[in-house]
Write a protein that holds these residues in place. Sequence first.
Motif, mmCIF file in Angstrom:
data_model
loop_
_atom_site.group_PDB
_atom_site.id
_atom_site.type_symbol
_atom_site.label_atom_id
_atom_site.label_comp_id
_atom_site.label_asym_id
_atom_site.label_seq_id
_atom_site.Cartn_x
_atom_site.Cartn_y
_atom_site.Cartn_z
ATOM 1 N N LYS A 34 0.767 -1.120 -0.062
ATOM 2 C CA LYS A 34 -0.035 -0.047 -0.063
ATOM 3 C C LYS A 34 0.966 1.306 0.119
ATOM 4 O O LYS A 34 0.555 2.061 -0.781
ATOM 5 N N LYS A 35 1.931 1.114 0.844
ATOM 6 C CA LYS A 35 2.803 2.442 0.803
ATOM 7 C C LYS A 35 3.487 2.526 -0.351
ATOM 8 O O LYS A 35 4.016 3.812 -0.720
ATOM 9 N N ASN A 36 3.799 1.518 -1.245
ATOM 10 C CA ASN A 36 4.654 1.786 -2.365
ATOM 11 C C ASN A 36 3.849 2.472 -3.397
ATOM 12 O O ASN A 36 4.388 2.531 -4.513
ATOM 13 N N ILE A 37 2.407 2.354 -3.319
ATOM 14 C CA ILE A 37 1.532 2.833 -4.375
ATOM 15 C C ILE A 37 1.711 4.574 -4.139
ATOM 16 O O ILE A 37 0.732 5.000 -3.387
ATOM 17 N N SER A 38 2.548 5.054 -4.854
ATOM 18 C CA SER A 38 2.732 6.569 -4.449
ATOM 19 C C SER A 38 3.765 6.887 -5.711
ATOM 20 O O SER A 38 4.352 6.211 -6.296
ATOM 21 N N ILE A 39 3.714 8.422 -5.847
ATOM 22 C CA ILE A 39 4.610 8.970 -6.727
ATOM 23 C C ILE A 39 5.897 9.239 -5.970
ATOM 24 O O ILE A 39 5.936 10.210 -5.059
ATOM 25 N N ASP A 40 6.964 8.741 -6.152
ATOM 26 C CA ASP A 40 8.166 8.807 -5.560
ATOM 27 C C ASP A 40 8.994 9.830 -6.232
ATOM 28 O O ASP A 40 9.547 9.757 -7.329
ATOM 29 N N SER A 41 9.353 10.812 -5.149
ATOM 30 C CA SER A 41 10.346 11.633 -6.063
ATOM 31 C C SER A 41 11.659 11.304 -6.417
ATOM 32 O O SER A 41 12.158 12.038 -7.369
ATOM 33 N N SER A 42 12.110 10.289 -5.935
ATOM 34 C CA SER A 42 13.490 9.682 -6.470
ATOM 35 C C SER A 42 13.453 9.294 -7.810
ATOM 36 O O SER A 42 14.136 9.514 -8.625
ATOM 37 N N LEU A 43 12.261 8.697 -7.993
ATOM 38 C CA LEU A 43 12.009 8.197 -9.348
ATOM 39 C C LEU A 43 11.659 9.194 -10.416
ATOM 40 O O LEU A 43 12.112 9.294 -11.472
ATOM 41 N N VAL A 44 10.901 10.426 -9.794
ATOM 42 C CA VAL A 44 10.742 11.310 -10.775
ATOM 43 C C VAL A 44 12.264 12.155 -11.138
ATOM 44 O O VAL A 44 12.378 12.544 -12.353
ATOM 45 N N ARG A 45 13.062 12.269 -9.980
ATOM 46 C CA ARG A 45 14.091 12.767 -10.453
ATOM 47 C C ARG A 45 15.085 12.017 -11.375
ATOM 48 O O ARG A 45 15.757 12.462 -12.351
ATOM 49 N N LYS A 46 14.922 10.966 -11.268
ATOM 50 C CA LYS A 46 15.731 9.777 -12.179
ATOM 51 C C LYS A 46 15.463 10.176 -13.587
ATOM 52 O O LYS A 46 16.299 10.353 -14.452
ATOM 53 N N HIS A 47 14.028 9.842 -13.738
ATOM 54 C CA HIS A 47 13.517 10.193 -15.078
ATOM 55 C C HIS A 47 13.808 11.488 -15.557
ATOM 56 O O HIS A 47 14.159 11.716 -16.843
ATOM 57 N N LEU A 48 13.585 12.261 -15.012
ATOM 58 C CA LEU A 48 13.758 13.795 -15.587
ATOM 59 C C LEU A 48 15.054 14.072 -16.027
ATOM 60 O O LEU A 48 15.428 14.587 -16.774
ATOM 61 N N TYR A 49 16.274 13.655 -15.043
ATOM 62 C CA TYR A 49 17.714 13.761 -15.351
ATOM 63 C C TYR A 49 18.126 12.923 -16.453
ATOM 64 O O TYR A 49 18.977 13.362 -17.291
ATOM 65 N N THR A 50 17.571 11.826 -16.709
ATOM 66 C CA THR A 50 17.658 10.987 -17.857
ATOM 67 C C THR A 50 17.273 11.349 -19.013
ATOM 68 O O THR A 50 17.754 11.638 -20.131
ATOM 69 N N LEU A 51 15.894 11.687 -19.172
ATOM 70 C CA LEU A 51 15.544 12.134 -20.201
ATOM 71 C C LEU A 51 15.899 13.483 -20.768
ATOM 72 O O LEU A 51 15.964 13.834 -21.892
ATOM 73 N N ASN A 293 11.725 22.263 -10.133
ATOM 74 C CA ASN A 293 11.556 22.079 -8.959
ATOM 75 C C ASN A 293 11.020 20.667 -8.873
ATOM 76 O O ASN A 293 10.041 20.384 -9.233
ATOM 77 N N VAL A 294 11.885 19.511 -8.279
ATOM 78 C CA VAL A 294 11.454 18.192 -8.454
ATOM 79 C C VAL A 294 10.110 18.041 -7.388
ATOM 80 O O VAL A 294 9.396 17.263 -7.816
ATOM 81 N N GLY A 295 10.229 19.010 -6.345
ATOM 82 C CA GLY A 295 9.154 18.759 -5.591
ATOM 83 C C GLY A 295 7.833 19.247 -6.022
ATOM 84 O O GLY A 295 6.813 18.678 -5.988
ATOM 85 N N VAL A 296 7.840 20.447 -7.022
ATOM 86 C CA VAL A 296 6.824 20.715 -7.829
ATOM 87 C C VAL A 296 6.280 19.960 -8.734
ATOM 88 O O VAL A 296 5.146 19.415 -8.821
#
Length: 325
Positions: A34-51, A293-296
């Motif tokens: 249940k806890k894992n079903i979330s939008i993870d900021s570390s994954l967001v950062r990874k995708h952003l910096y890769t793309l 802003n990764v938080g935004v």
Amino acid sequence: MNKKPIFLLALIFSFISCKQTKNIKRNNTKVTQKKNISIDSSLVRKHLYTLSSDEMEGRKPGTEGMEKTTVYIENEYKKIGLKTFGDLKSYRQNFTHKGIKMSNIIGVLEGKTKKNEFVIVSAHHDHLGVKKSGDGDRIFNGANDDASGVVGVLTLAEYFAKSDTNERSILFVCFTAEEMGLIGSTYFGKGIDPTKFVAGINLELIGKEPKTGPKTAWLTGFDRSNFGKIIQKNLEGTDYKLFPDPYLKFNLFFRSDNASLARLGVPSHTFSTTPIDIDPDYHKVSDEAETLNVGVLTETVKAVAKGTESIINGKDTPTRVVIKE
């Protein structure tokens, strides 16, 4: 003294303890899931910096950098477990435009009870490439425009796949050649039955804080359907708010990929957060991941997930869009 009864009691107690431990582990597993079903900021950062990395060379259609971008998105779709769309043999919807080979990238999360009703979650994965000449940085990395939107597509795909509550089918689409005039989304629109498409959720420039303040976003074409009002209702009780597009003079409703579906009657709108009238990085080589802003970005994607939940779960159906250019 006869030791057999004691041994048997110990064995029974051990079995009960084992069973209880397993149950606890099962319960713990459920809680963890249940806890894992979330939008993870570390994954967001990874995708952003890769793309938006220099390795992707500004993601111009027909380039090696665009091919690397496409492969990255395909691999993410595969990890998530998305299916291919219609008769396509892969996630790529290939076509040629003005001699350039291009691909929309489409993954499907099949619905449960309404699998023939589609919600599309989209962004464009192309950008402007590399300057032909000049000193210094020549790569148009396109972090906000629109790597941020593609990050949203990928993280929402993983979120909804894990949630496993979508009654309607969801198409996760990264359109190509938006910067060349909505080429990819126009091509896609020609091959579908628009009456089967319930809503279009397009993400564009979602990595900066808007003029409307923290934890807010704005939506293009707000008055053209009740899509925006559904989102606002679903966000009630949260600390996130959605506002109508404050930049009507820019005609933004027709400048992103949502327009290709909207012209077919689909209630397709674009979420954005960027104050574009004062953004110093729009279509500049300075549009780098560090300016976002990764938080935004993370909070916006979370809000899109929450705001569109009732549409994806089949409870709400937006009115068909009204076109008056």
